[in-house]
Write a protein that holds these residues in place. Structure first.
Motif, PDB file in Angstrom:
ATOM      1  N   MET A  88      -7.187   1.883  -4.320  1.00 28.18           N
ATOM      2  CA  MET A  88      -8.457   2.152  -3.509  1.00 28.18           C
ATOM      3  C   MET A  88      -8.272   1.459  -2.273  1.00 28.18           C
ATOM      4  N   GLU A  89      -7.752   0.274  -2.120  1.00 24.02           N
ATOM      5  CA  GLU A  89      -7.635  -0.359  -0.994  1.00 24.02           C
ATOM      6  C   GLU A  89      -6.720   0.046   0.242  1.00 24.02           C
ATOM      7  N   GLN A  90      -5.537   0.736  -0.483  1.00 26.13           N
ATOM      8  CA  GLN A  90      -4.685   1.208   0.400  1.00 26.13           C
ATOM      9  C   GLN A  90      -5.341   2.443   0.993  1.00 26.13           C
ATOM     10  N   THR A  91      -6.259   3.335   0.435  1.00 27.69           N
ATOM     11  CA  THR A  91      -6.630   4.426   0.702  1.00 27.69           C
ATOM     12  C   THR A  91      -7.895   4.186   1.722  1.00 27.69           C
ATOM     13  N   ILE A  92      -8.763   3.312   1.399  1.00 27.51           N
ATOM     14  CA  ILE A  92      -9.527   3.070   2.423  1.00 27.51           C
ATOM     15  C   ILE A  92      -9.120   2.561   3.705  1.00 27.51           C
ATOM     16  N   SER A  93      -7.917   1.703   3.731  1.00 24.23           N
ATOM     17  CA  SER A  93      -7.559   1.453   4.904  1.00 24.23           C
ATOM     18  C   SER A  93      -6.761   2.553   5.939  1.00 24.23           C
ATOM     19  N   LYS A  94      -6.277   3.505   5.040  1.00 26.33           N
ATOM     20  CA  LYS A  94      -6.024   4.852   5.433  1.00 26.33           C
ATOM     21  C   LYS A  94      -7.185   5.314   6.436  1.00 26.33           C
ATOM     22  N   VAL A  95      -8.263   5.346   5.809  1.00 25.96           N
ATOM     23  CA  VAL A  95      -9.567   5.940   6.565  1.00 25.96           C
ATOM     24  C   VAL A  95      -9.521   5.037   8.097  1.00 25.96           C
ATOM     25  N   GLU A  96      -9.482   3.735   8.106  1.00 28.03           N
ATOM     26  CA  GLU A  96      -9.561   3.061   9.086  1.00 28.03           C
ATOM     27  C   GLU A  96      -8.396   3.287  10.187  1.00 28.03           C
ATOM     28  N   HIS A  97      -7.304   3.380   9.578  1.00 30.59           N
ATOM     29  CA  HIS A  97      -6.162   3.686  10.487  1.00 30.59           C
ATOM     30  C   HIS A  97      -5.809   5.098  11.110  1.00 30.59           C
ATOM     31  N   LEU A  98      -6.730   6.018  10.296  1.00 37.05           N
ATOM     32  CA  LEU A  98      -6.325   7.530  10.647  1.00 37.05           C
ATOM     33  C   LEU A  98      -6.578   7.774  12.301  1.00 37.05           C
ATOM     34  N   SER A 113     -17.286   0.550  -4.725  1.00 38.04           N
ATOM     35  CA  SER A 113     -16.324   1.346  -3.778  1.00 38.04           C
ATOM     36  C   SER A 113     -16.559   2.225  -2.830  1.00 38.04           C
ATOM     37  N   ALA A 114     -17.500   2.985  -2.967  1.00 37.18           N
ATOM     38  CA  ALA A 114     -18.011   4.087  -2.261  1.00 37.18           C
ATOM     39  C   ALA A 114     -18.643   3.609  -0.919  1.00 37.18           C
ATOM     40  N   PHE A 115     -19.387   2.450  -1.102  1.00 37.91           N
ATOM     41  CA  PHE A 115     -20.093   1.902  -0.153  1.00 37.91           C
ATOM     42  C   PHE A 115     -19.050   1.307   0.770  1.00 37.91           C
ATOM     43  N   GLU A 116     -18.032   0.589   0.179  1.00 41.71           N
ATOM     44  CA  GLU A 116     -16.691   0.393   1.111  1.00 41.71           C
ATOM     45  C   GLU A 116     -15.955   1.408   1.807  1.00 41.71           C
ATOM     46  N   LEU A 117     -15.921   2.517   1.263  1.00 42.82           N
ATOM     47  CA  LEU A 117     -15.310   3.738   1.728  1.00 42.82           C
ATOM     48  C   LEU A 117     -16.287   4.056   2.790  1.00 42.82           C
ATOM     49  N   ALA A 222     -10.425 -10.216  12.478  1.00 39.05           N
ATOM     50  CA  ALA A 222      -9.739  -9.956  11.521  1.00 39.05           C
ATOM     51  C   ALA A 222      -9.345  -8.487  11.264  1.00 39.05           C
ATOM     52  N   PRO A 223      -8.576  -7.805  11.765  1.00 39.61           N
ATOM     53  CA  PRO A 223      -8.313  -6.450  11.674  1.00 39.61           C
ATOM     54  C   PRO A 223      -7.862  -6.295  10.221  1.00 39.61           C
ATOM     55  N   PRO A 224      -8.131  -5.071   9.793  1.00 37.73           N
ATOM     56  CA  PRO A 224      -7.733  -4.860   8.525  1.00 37.73           C
ATOM     57  C   PRO A 224      -6.353  -4.544   8.428  1.00 37.73           C
ATOM     58  N   PRO A 225      -5.742  -4.603   7.422  1.00 36.88           N
ATOM     59  CA  PRO A 225      -4.003  -4.584   7.324  1.00 36.88           C
ATOM     60  C   PRO A 225      -3.636  -3.065   7.421  1.00 36.88           C
ATOM     61  N   ASP A 226      -2.556  -2.788   8.132  1.00 39.03           N
ATOM     62  CA  ASP A 226      -1.895  -1.677   7.824  1.00 39.03           C
ATOM     63  C   ASP A 226      -1.711  -1.058   6.622  1.00 39.03           C
ATOM     64  N   PRO A 227      -2.084   0.166   6.131  1.00 37.49           N
ATOM     65  CA  PRO A 227      -1.965   0.677   4.572  1.00 37.49           C
ATOM     66  C   PRO A 227      -0.663   0.775   4.250  1.00 37.49           C
ATOM     67  N   ALA A 228       0.406   0.752   5.022  1.00 35.58           N
ATOM     68  CA  ALA A 228       1.670   0.539   4.725  1.00 35.58           C
ATOM     69  C   ALA A 228       2.111  -0.826   4.246  1.00 35.58           C
ATOM     70  N   GLY A 229       1.337  -1.887   4.602  1.00 36.59           N
ATOM     71  CA  GLY A 229       1.643  -3.104   4.301  1.00 36.59           C
ATOM     72  C   GLY A 229       1.402  -3.664   3.060  1.00 36.59           C
ATOM     73  N   GLU A 230       1.859  -4.690   2.584  1.00 35.05           N
ATOM     74  CA  GLU A 230       1.772  -5.127   1.094  1.00 35.05           C
ATOM     75  C   GLU A 230      -0.099  -5.472   0.875  1.00 35.05           C
ATOM     76  N   PRO A 231      -0.538  -4.803  -0.240  1.00 35.20           N
ATOM     77  CA  PRO A 231      -2.007  -5.011  -0.276  1.00 35.20           C
ATOM     78  C   PRO A 231      -2.160  -6.446  -0.801  1.00 35.20           C
ATOM     79  N   VAL A 232      -3.390  -7.011  -0.392  1.00 34.43           N
ATOM     80  CA  VAL A 232      -3.958  -8.164  -1.101  1.00 34.43           C
ATOM     81  C   VAL A 232      -4.417  -8.067  -2.534  1.00 34.43           C
ATOM     82  N   PRO A 233      -3.830  -8.783  -3.435  1.00 30.14           N
ATOM     83  CA  PRO A 233      -4.287  -8.447  -5.007  1.00 30.14           C
ATOM     84  C   PRO A 233      -5.882  -8.809  -5.547  1.00 30.14           C
TER      85      PRO A 233
END
Length: 266
Positions: A88-98, A113-117, A222-233
């Motif tokens: 979920m976190e990786q997918t949401i990060s992809k929205v930001e980096h699209l 999680s939909a609020f986060e999205l 604190a910019p969100p991480p790139d979705p290709a990076g290692e996610p925070v657990p």
């Protein structure tokens, strides 16, 4: 394509969460599928012609999405829940980096999680009936630092703590006043307004719009991480999580156990 529908119309691609009978709840497979769709959109030359703007919406008019599918969580192991959260976190990060603006058309509830999205989208068009919030404390779910960074960037630390500590839901007007929603419109105008907004953006310089999105993202404290990076657990208290999900499904108040004393650094 499972619970998602993709419609291309000129320069605008609309992605619809199509599960209205479950208030568009998002299961693990749908998070993975949305991530795959976003990957395709990021490389639109292979799949789409002239893409300029993406609209993300929920089917049925009652909910953008009620959030993650708690019925599915009830059947998962904790490791499977963690994998779902990370996806979920990786997918949401992809929205930001699209590399294209993403507009959330919020025609009702946007929870968890939909609020986060929705917060990760560049613009939010909300129905005057919309209700938004992150009631995870009712479920024993611990938020990722990455989502908290997004929320604090939008509304500030004190307002973020008020929302997260109480689990209360915001009406559309308050959400707009707090910076979580960009437009509030009559309920029947959500989709038409989002479409007009998308067409307005699509008529402008795509290079300028892309640069603006990238610059705003990089300007955040604190910019969100790139979705290709290692996610925070995600850290999950299994007892509280299980009780929170059971209580939700049984429609009763949760009975959380007494917490252990905090450790240094908690």
């Amino acid at each position: 394509m499972g619970h998602l529908r993709v419609d291309e119309d000129g320069a605008v691609v609309t992605v619809t969460i199509d599960r209205p009978e479950q208030h568009n709840a998002i299961d693990f497979a749908t998070w993975r599928e949305l991530g795959s769709i976003l990957d395709d959109l990021a490389h639109e030359a292979r799949h789409y012609d002239g893409l300029r703007v993406v609209i993300l919406r929920g089917e049925g008019g009652r909910a953008f999405s009620a959030g993650s599918d708690l019925k599915e969580f009830a059947t998962m192991t904790i490791d499977e829940v963690r994998r779902c959260f990370l996806t979920m976190e990786q997918t949401i990060s992809k929205v930001e980096h699209l590399p294209y603006p993403v507009i959330a058309a919020i025609g009702g509830y946007a929870l968890g999680s939909a609020f986060e999205l929705a917060c990760a989208c560049d613009l939010q068009v909300a129905s005057e009936r919309a209700r938004l919030g992150m009631p995870v404390a009712r479920l024993g779910i611990m938020l990722s630092p990455e989502f908290t960074k997004r929320l604090v960037a939008l509304m500030g630390p004190n307002q973020a703590k008020d929302l997260l500590f109480t689990g209360r839901l915001l009406g559309a007007a308050e959400a707009r006043a707090l910076g979580l929603v960009t437009h509030v419109v009559p309920h029947d105008e959500v989709d038409p307004f989002a479409r007009r907004l998308a067409e307005t953006i699509a008529a402008l310089s795509p290079s300028s719009i892309r640069a603006a999105k990238r610059s705003v993202l990089r300007s955040q404290p604190a910019p969100p991480p790139d979705p290709a990076g290692e996610p925070v657990p995600y850290y999950i208290d299994e007892d509280d999580f299980r009780e929170g999900v059971r209580a939700f499904l049984e429609k009763r108040p949760p009975r959380f156990r007494r917490p252990a004393p905090p450790r240094a650094g908690d």
